[in-house]
Design an enzyme around this catalytic site. Structure first.
Site, mmCIF file in Angstrom:
data_model
loop_
_atom_site.group_PDB
_atom_site.id
_atom_site.type_symbol
_atom_site.label_atom_id
_atom_site.label_comp_id
_atom_site.label_asym_id
_atom_site.label_seq_id
_atom_site.Cartn_x
_atom_site.Cartn_y
_atom_site.Cartn_z
ATOM 1 N N GLU A 1 -17.344 -10.639 -4.330
ATOM 2 C CA GLU A 1 -18.460 -11.462 -4.782
ATOM 3 C C GLU A 1 -19.475 -11.728 -3.678
ATOM 4 O O GLU A 1 -20.640 -12.031 -3.953
ATOM 5 C CB GLU A 1 -17.930 -12.800 -5.327
ATOM 6 C CG GLU A 1 -17.105 -12.675 -6.593
ATOM 7 C CD GLU A 1 -15.655 -12.291 -6.370
ATOM 8 O OE1 GLU A 1 -14.884 -12.296 -7.337
ATOM 9 O OE2 GLU A 1 -15.287 -11.966 -5.212
ATOM 10 N N GLU B 1 -8.553 -0.685 -9.001
ATOM 11 C CA GLU B 1 -7.183 -0.741 -9.522
ATOM 12 C C GLU B 1 -6.777 -2.209 -9.471
ATOM 13 O O GLU B 1 -6.220 -2.693 -8.488
ATOM 14 C CB GLU B 1 -6.257 0.145 -8.689
ATOM 15 C CG GLU B 1 -4.926 0.426 -9.371
ATOM 16 C CD GLU B 1 -3.867 -0.601 -9.024
ATOM 17 O OE1 GLU B 1 -3.873 -1.686 -9.651
ATOM 18 O OE2 GLU B 1 -3.060 -0.314 -8.136
ATOM 19 N N GLU C 1 -12.988 -4.654 0.597
ATOM 20 C CA GLU C 1 -11.601 -5.095 0.751
ATOM 21 C C GLU C 1 -11.577 -6.392 1.550
ATOM 22 O O GLU C 1 -12.095 -6.447 2.670
ATOM 23 C CB GLU C 1 -10.776 -4.023 1.468
ATOM 24 C CG GLU C 1 -9.356 -4.425 1.807
ATOM 25 C CD GLU C 1 -8.544 -4.832 0.585
ATOM 26 O OE1 GLU C 1 -7.842 -5.850 0.666
ATOM 27 O OE2 GLU C 1 -8.613 -4.131 -0.444
ATOM 28 N N HIS D 1 0.829 -1.209 0.000
ATOM 29 C CA HIS D 1 0.000 0.000 0.000
ATOM 30 C C HIS D 1 0.866 1.263 0.000
ATOM 31 O O HIS D 1 0.498 2.278 -0.607
ATOM 32 C CB HIS D 1 -0.937 -0.018 1.205
ATOM 33 C CG HIS D 1 -1.909 -1.153 1.162
ATOM 34 N ND1 HIS D 1 -2.960 -1.191 0.269
ATOM 35 C CD2 HIS D 1 -1.977 -2.297 1.879
ATOM 36 C CE1 HIS D 1 -3.639 -2.312 0.450
ATOM 37 N NE2 HIS D 1 -3.060 -3.003 1.415
ATOM 38 N N GLY E 1 -11.746 -3.915 -4.171
ATOM 39 C CA GLY E 1 -10.361 -4.021 -3.714
ATOM 40 C C GLY E 1 -9.855 -2.657 -3.301
ATOM 41 O O GLY E 1 -8.839 -2.176 -3.822
ATOM 42 N N GLU F 1 -2.448 -11.944 -10.980
ATOM 43 C CA GLU F 1 -3.290 -11.934 -9.788
ATOM 44 C C GLU F 1 -4.773 -12.045 -10.128
ATOM 45 O O GLU F 1 -5.583 -12.357 -9.274
ATOM 46 C CB GLU F 1 -3.036 -10.718 -8.885
ATOM 47 C CG GLU F 1 -1.652 -10.715 -8.262
ATOM 48 C CD GLU F 1 -1.401 -9.506 -7.378
ATOM 49 O OE1 GLU F 1 -0.609 -9.624 -6.431
ATOM 50 O OE2 GLU F 1 -1.994 -8.446 -7.629
ATOM 51 N N ARG G 1 -0.152 6.767 -11.029
ATOM 52 C CA ARG G 1 -1.273 5.853 -10.809
ATOM 53 C C ARG G 1 -2.428 6.544 -10.113
ATOM 54 O O ARG G 1 -3.560 6.579 -10.613
ATOM 55 C CB ARG G 1 -0.795 4.659 -9.979
ATOM 56 C CG ARG G 1 -1.934 3.860 -9.324
ATOM 57 C CD ARG G 1 -1.392 3.102 -8.119
ATOM 58 N NE ARG G 1 -2.419 2.336 -7.432
ATOM 59 C CZ ARG G 1 -3.078 2.750 -6.363
ATOM 60 N NH1 ARG G 1 -2.848 3.961 -5.865
ATOM 61 N NH2 ARG G 1 -3.979 1.982 -5.766
#
Length: 425
Positions: free
Chosen positions: A186, A200, A157, A101, A134, A209, A110
Site C-alpha cells: 500500500e 500468491e 516485499e 520460502h 508479496g 493471513e 503452485r
C-alpha cells in the site's frame, strides 16, 4: 452454558496470591461469544470479566456479573481495542526467514501454475508493467522477465527477505527490469501505470493471513478496464469426511494410557486440540463422504474488502457412503484468466484428487462424530468471519443438520450441530 457460582466455588480458590496480583483488574470481551460446550460463559462485546485462573492458552476461568465459566482467551483484552491489529511483526517475521520460502519454492504445482500462465500469455505481456504483490524470493517476477519480456516489474516485499531478493535479481541479470521495493504494498512508490497484478496470496482456508486485502488495495489503486489480476478468481471447496485415525489420535487417545483411564482430560482435549483446523492434513479421496462442493467464489475484479468481514456459505451434501462423519475438509482452486480468447485458462487446484501442494487440505474435526448413511442429506451453513481485533485471523462457524434420506424415517427435525473454529485466534 454459564456455571453456577455455588456449585463451582472450588474453581475460585485455585489461584495463588501471585496469580491474583498478576491478574488484578478486569479484562473485556472484544466480541460476543456464545457457549459451545459445558462450563463456558456467555459474553457480550465490552463485558468486563475477572480472570480467576489461566487454565490453558485457549481458555481461562473467569467471573462476570456473578457467573463463572470458561472464556476463550482470543475474546479477551485489557481494553476494548478501537484499532485493529495486523500482527505485522509476527507475519512478516515469518516470511523473513527461509523456511516458508523453501516450502513454497519446492511446491511444483503452485509455481508451475503461475509459470504456465506467464508462458501461455507471454506475447500479451510483452512491454507491459507488472506488479508482484508479496514477491518473496522474487520467483514470479523473474519468471515474468524470463518468459514474457515485460517493460518493467515492480516486486514488492515487506519482509526482510527483500534484501536477498534484490541480490537474486542482480545475480540473474534482471536488475534493469525488476525493481525490488522493501515496503508494504500500500506504501510502495510506483509511478508507472500497472497492466498486471500477480500475487500468491492464498492461505489456510483460502483467506487466512488476509494478504488478499493488499492485492485488492492495489487493484483499486491501479484500476482500469484492461487491468489483469492473477489469480483472477478463487473458489473454496468443502466436503464432509471421515477421519477416524486422526480423531483417535487427538481424542480417543485419552481413554486409556498404560492401563490407566485419562478420559477426564477429554473435555480439555476438545477445547485445546479440536478448536482449530489442521492446516496440513492430507485427505484420502476415499474418506470423502460426498462430492466436494464450491461454497465460496471470489472474483478478483469485483470483490470488495468489506465483503470479507462476514461470509455465509450455504451447503447441502448427499452422502454417498455410510460411515462415521468426523468433520469437514476444505481446499481451494484458483484460475488465471487468459489474455486472449484462443488461450486456455490455467487452474491450480489444491484438492485431494490433485497433485499435493504445500497447502494440502484443512481438517475441521467435530467434538462428537456423527453417524451418516448413504442418501442422508447434510444441510447447513459455514460462516467465515474476520477476527475483529487480529485482522489476519479468521473464525469458521459450522451450523448443520443431518437429514435422514429414508422416507420411512420418523425424524422430521433433527437437531443442529454447531461448532466454532479459530483460524488461528
Amino acid at each position: 452454558m454459564n456455571v453456577d457460582r455455588e456449585t463451582n466455588t472450588s474453581e475460585t480458590c485455585e489461584c495463588t496470591a501471585d496469580e491474583d496480583k498478576e491478574m488484578s483488574g478486569p479484562l473485556y470481551a472484544i466480541s460476543n461469544f456464545n457457549p459451545t460446550g459445558d462450563g463456558q460463559i456467555s459474553l457480550q462485546k465490552g463485558q468486563a470479566v475477572n480472570v480467576l485462573r489461566r487454565s490453558n492458552e485457549n481458555w481461562w476461568w473467569v467471573e462476570s456479573n456473578g457467573c463463572y465459566g470458561y472464556a476463550p482467551v482470543n475474546h479477551l483484552a485489557g481494553v476494548i481495542s478501537t484499532q485493529p491489529e495486523w500482527q505485522d511483526e509476527e507475519y512478516f517475521g515469518n516470511y523473513g526467514n527461509l523456511k516458508l520460502h523453501l516450502e513454497m519454492l519446492s511446491d511444483k504445482p503452485r509455481t508451475e501454475a503461475y509459470m504456465n500462465a506467464i508462458v501461455k500469455n507471454a506475447d500479451k505481456l510483452r512491454d507491459k508493467v507488472i506488479l508482484d504483490v508479496g514477491c518473496g524470493t522474487g520467483i514470479l517476477s523473474m519468471l515474468c522477465v524470463k518468459h514474457a519480456r515485460p517493460k518493467h516489474v515492480y516486486a514488492v516485499e515487506a519482509s526482510d527477505i527483500a534484501e536477498y531478493t534484490q541480490k537474486a535479481v542482480e545475480k540473474n541479470g534482471m536488475a534493469s527490469k525488476i525493481t525490488v521495493l522493501n515496503d508494504f504494498a500500500e506504501n510502495a512508490k510506483i509511478e508507472d501505470d500497472v497492466d498486471l497484478i500477480i500475487s500468491e496470496w492464498m492461505g489456510t482456508m483460502l483467506l487466512f493471513e488476509m494478504m488478499i486485502e493488499s492485492v485488492l488495495s492495489m487493484r483499486d489503486r491501479f484500476m482500469k478496464p484492461e487491468l489483469t489480476i492473477w489469480p483472477s478468481s478463487a473458489s473454496l471447496y468443502l466436503v464432509p469426511c471421515t477421519a477416524q485415525v486422526h480423531f483417535n489420535r487427538k481424542l480417543e487417545f485419552w481413554d486409556c494410557q498404560y492401563g490407566l483411564d485419562f478420559s477426564s482430560f477429554k473435555t480439555l482435549a476438545k477445547e485445546d486440540l479440536l478448536s482449530k483446523p489442521y492446516h496440513d492434513y492430507e485427505l484420502p479421496c476415499g474418506d470423502c463422504l460426498a462430492k466436494g462442493q464450491s461454497v465460496l467464489q471470489l472474483d478478483m475484479k469485483t470483490l470488495t474488502i468489506q465483503s470479507l468481514e462476514n461470509i455465509v456459505c450455504q451447503f447441502e451434501f448427499v452422502i454417498d457412503q455410510g460411515d462415521t462423519m468426523h468433520g469437514f475438509c476444505t481446499w481451494f482452486e484458483v484460475e488465471f484468466c487468459p489474455l486472449s480468447e484462443d488461450m486456455d485458462t490455467v487452474i491450480l487446484n489444491t484438492g485431494p484428487d490433485n497433485q499435493l501442494t504445500h497447502w494440502k487440505q484443512n481438517l475441521f474435526l467435530l467434538d462428537s462424530p456423527v453417524r451418516v448413511n448413504a442418501g442422508d442429506v447434510i444441510s447447513g451453513t459455514l460462516t467465515i468471519s474476520r477476527n475483529p481485533e487480529y485482522r489476519r485471523h479468521l473464525r469458521a462457524f459450522f451450523d448443520f443438520k443431518v437429514i435422514p434420506g429414508l422416507q420411512e424415517s420418523k425424524i422430521v427435525d433433527p437437531s443442529s450441530v454447531q461448532k466454532m473454529f479459530y483460524v488461528w485466534r
